[in-house]
Design a protein around this motif. Structure first.
Motif, mmCIF file in Angstrom:
data_model
loop_
_atom_site.group_PDB
_atom_site.id
_atom_site.type_symbol
_atom_site.label_atom_id
_atom_site.label_comp_id
_atom_site.label_asym_id
_atom_site.label_seq_id
_atom_site.Cartn_x
_atom_site.Cartn_y
_atom_site.Cartn_z
ATOM 1 N N TRP A 13 0.835 -1.208 0.000
ATOM 2 C CA TRP A 13 0.000 0.000 0.000
ATOM 3 C C TRP A 13 0.865 1.250 0.000
ATOM 4 C CZ3 TRP A 13 1.162 3.045 4.085
ATOM 5 C CH2 TRP A 13 1.541 2.450 5.291
ATOM 6 N N HIS A 14 0.209 2.393 -0.249
ATOM 7 C CA HIS A 14 0.911 3.679 -0.176
ATOM 8 C C HIS A 14 -0.070 4.763 0.255
ATOM 9 C CE1 HIS A 14 -0.966 4.499 -4.096
ATOM 10 N NE2 HIS A 14 -0.736 5.786 -3.832
ATOM 11 N N VAL A 15 0.485 5.859 0.765
ATOM 12 C CA VAL A 15 -0.278 7.074 1.053
ATOM 13 C C VAL A 15 0.517 8.248 0.499
ATOM 14 C CG1 VAL A 15 -1.486 6.215 3.102
ATOM 15 C CG2 VAL A 15 0.708 7.353 3.367
ATOM 16 N N ILE A 16 -0.202 9.302 0.130
ATOM 17 C CA ILE A 16 0.433 10.486 -0.443
ATOM 18 C C ILE A 16 0.150 11.672 0.465
ATOM 19 C CG2 ILE A 16 0.443 12.066 -2.403
ATOM 20 C CD1 ILE A 16 -0.359 9.614 -4.116
ATOM 21 N N ASP A 17 1.206 12.370 0.853
ATOM 22 C CA ASP A 17 1.094 13.595 1.638
ATOM 23 C C ASP A 17 1.418 14.748 0.690
ATOM 24 O OD1 ASP A 17 1.464 15.832 3.257
ATOM 25 O OD2 ASP A 17 2.394 14.688 4.879
ATOM 26 N N GLU A 18 0.381 15.332 0.130
ATOM 27 C CA GLU A 18 0.584 16.380 -0.869
ATOM 28 C C GLU A 18 1.228 17.635 -0.275
ATOM 29 O OE1 GLU A 18 -2.837 17.081 -3.322
ATOM 30 O OE2 GLU A 18 -3.197 14.933 -3.541
ATOM 31 N N GLU A 19 0.924 17.945 0.978
ATOM 32 C CA GLU A 19 1.515 19.136 1.609
ATOM 33 C C GLU A 19 3.030 19.029 1.713
ATOM 34 O OE1 GLU A 19 -0.272 20.352 5.288
ATOM 35 O OE2 GLU A 19 -2.295 20.178 4.470
ATOM 36 N N ARG A 20 3.515 17.872 2.077
ATOM 37 C CA ARG A 20 4.963 17.668 2.217
ATOM 38 C C ARG A 20 5.614 17.219 0.914
ATOM 39 N NH1 ARG A 20 4.022 14.883 7.750
ATOM 40 N NH2 ARG A 20 4.548 16.553 9.180
ATOM 41 N N GLY A 21 4.807 16.831 -0.046
ATOM 42 C CA GLY A 21 5.357 16.311 -1.299
ATOM 43 C C GLY A 21 6.002 14.959 -1.103
ATOM 44 N N GLN A 22 5.374 14.116 -0.277
ATOM 45 C CA GLN A 22 5.954 12.809 0.032
ATOM 46 C C GLN A 22 4.981 11.676 -0.254
ATOM 47 O OE1 GLN A 22 7.060 13.425 4.191
ATOM 48 N NE2 GLN A 22 9.185 13.652 3.562
ATOM 49 N N VAL A 23 5.567 10.540 -0.551
ATOM 50 C CA VAL A 23 4.814 9.296 -0.684
ATOM 51 C C VAL A 23 5.420 8.313 0.304
ATOM 52 C CG1 VAL A 23 4.148 7.401 -2.218
ATOM 53 C CG2 VAL A 23 4.379 9.725 -3.134
ATOM 54 N N VAL A 24 4.559 7.670 1.072
ATOM 55 C CA VAL A 24 4.988 6.631 2.008
ATOM 56 C C VAL A 24 4.424 5.320 1.470
ATOM 57 C CG1 VAL A 24 4.865 5.774 4.377
ATOM 58 C CG2 VAL A 24 4.901 8.248 3.935
ATOM 59 N N PHE A 25 5.279 4.315 1.337
ATOM 60 C CA PHE A 25 4.756 3.033 0.873
ATOM 61 C C PHE A 25 5.297 1.884 1.707
ATOM 62 C CE2 PHE A 25 8.193 4.351 -1.914
ATOM 63 C CZ PHE A 25 9.011 3.241 -2.013
ATOM 64 N N TYR A 50 9.274 14.346 -3.165
ATOM 65 C CA TYR A 50 9.245 14.875 -4.533
ATOM 66 C C TYR A 50 10.041 16.174 -4.618
ATOM 67 C CZ TYR A 50 7.383 16.054 -9.125
ATOM 68 O OH TYR A 50 7.255 16.351 -10.447
ATOM 69 N N ALA A 51 10.906 16.263 -5.634
ATOM 70 C CA ALA A 51 11.744 17.452 -5.824
ATOM 71 C C ALA A 51 11.180 18.389 -6.879
ATOM 72 C CB ALA A 51 13.151 17.019 -6.235
ATOM 73 N N GLY A 52 10.186 17.918 -7.620
ATOM 74 C CA GLY A 52 9.654 18.703 -8.725
ATOM 75 C C GLY A 52 10.243 18.247 -10.038
ATOM 76 N N ASP A 53 9.618 18.659 -11.122
ATOM 77 C CA ASP A 53 10.103 18.350 -12.469
ATOM 78 C C ASP A 53 10.245 16.845 -12.703
ATOM 79 O OD1 ASP A 53 10.791 19.160 -15.036
ATOM 80 O OD2 ASP A 53 12.934 19.240 -14.565
ATOM 81 N N GLY A 54 9.337 16.058 -12.102
ATOM 82 C CA GLY A 54 9.351 14.607 -12.313
ATOM 83 C C GLY A 54 10.464 13.864 -11.608
ATOM 84 N N LYS A 55 11.109 14.490 -10.616
ATOM 85 C CA LYS A 55 12.249 13.861 -9.935
ATOM 86 C C LYS A 55 12.001 13.784 -8.430
ATOM 87 C CE LYS A 55 15.399 15.476 -13.414
ATOM 88 N NZ LYS A 55 16.533 16.294 -13.743
ATOM 89 N N TRP A 56 12.665 12.826 -7.816
ATOM 90 C CA TRP A 56 12.609 12.645 -6.360
ATOM 91 C C TRP A 56 13.914 13.127 -5.751
ATOM 92 C CZ3 TRP A 56 7.899 11.479 -4.760
ATOM 93 C CH2 TRP A 56 7.044 10.839 -5.647
ATOM 94 N N SER A 57 13.852 13.750 -4.573
ATOM 95 C CA SER A 57 15.060 14.301 -3.951
ATOM 96 C C SER A 57 15.597 13.457 -2.808
ATOM 97 C CB SER A 57 14.779 15.710 -3.423
ATOM 98 O OG SER A 57 13.804 15.669 -2.390
ATOM 99 N N ARG A 58 14.764 12.607 -2.251
ATOM 100 C CA ARG A 58 15.187 11.885 -1.051
ATOM 101 C C ARG A 58 14.404 10.592 -0.916
ATOM 102 N NH1 ARG A 58 17.212 13.619 4.158
ATOM 103 N NH2 ARG A 58 16.355 12.325 5.807
ATOM 104 N N GLU A 59 15.070 9.583 -0.363
ATOM 105 C CA GLU A 59 14.406 8.322 -0.036
ATOM 106 C C GLU A 59 14.905 7.866 1.330
ATOM 107 O OE1 GLU A 59 14.073 3.670 -1.492
ATOM 108 O OE2 GLU A 59 14.769 5.171 -2.905
#
Length: 118
Positions: A13-25, A50-59
């Motif tokens: 499963w996953h959840v999306i936190d749009e305010e933080r720009g994060q996905v938790v799975f 999410y870093a923007g422009d289709g890229k992720w900044s951190r995992e």
């Protein structure tokens, strides 16, 4: 990760936190059982930012230490008994059946005929 190339993830499963720009799975870190039946799993949670422009900044990755130890021991014992060369095969017999539609935040599981939506 050539050393552990036989490990793959079984999506749950996953959840999306749009305010933080994060996905938790949540996934199962998975190896197919060397006997040919079942798998050796231990759970894990990842957070990607999410870093923007289709890229992720951190995992960030977290997993159950005791669960990993148990799964590793089970796999090593089964490998010794059934198939010492099993890691080289990097099999993926129990890949998850769920499909994620990130544009609509929908997860569909064909095996269970279930749909979750935000």
């Amino acid at each position: 990760m050539e050393k552990y190339r036989e490990i793959y993830t079984g999506y749950e499963w996953h959840v999306i936190d749009e305010e933080r720009g994060q996905v938790v799975f949540y996934v199962q870190n998975r190896r197919d059982h060397p006997s040919g039946t079942g798998q050796c799993d231990f759970p894990g949670v990842s957070i990607i930012t999410y870093a923007g422009d289709g890229k992720w900044s951190r995992e960030e990755d977290y997993w159950a230490v005791k669960g990993r130890e148990t799964a590793m021991k089970e796999y090593d014992e089964a490998r010794a008994k059934y198939d010492p060369d099993h890691p080289k095969k990097a099999t993926r017999r129990f890949w998850a059946t769920a499909r994620v539609d990130p544009g609509r935040h929908v997860v569909r599981d064909a095996a269970q005929g279930t749909t979750w939506s935000r």
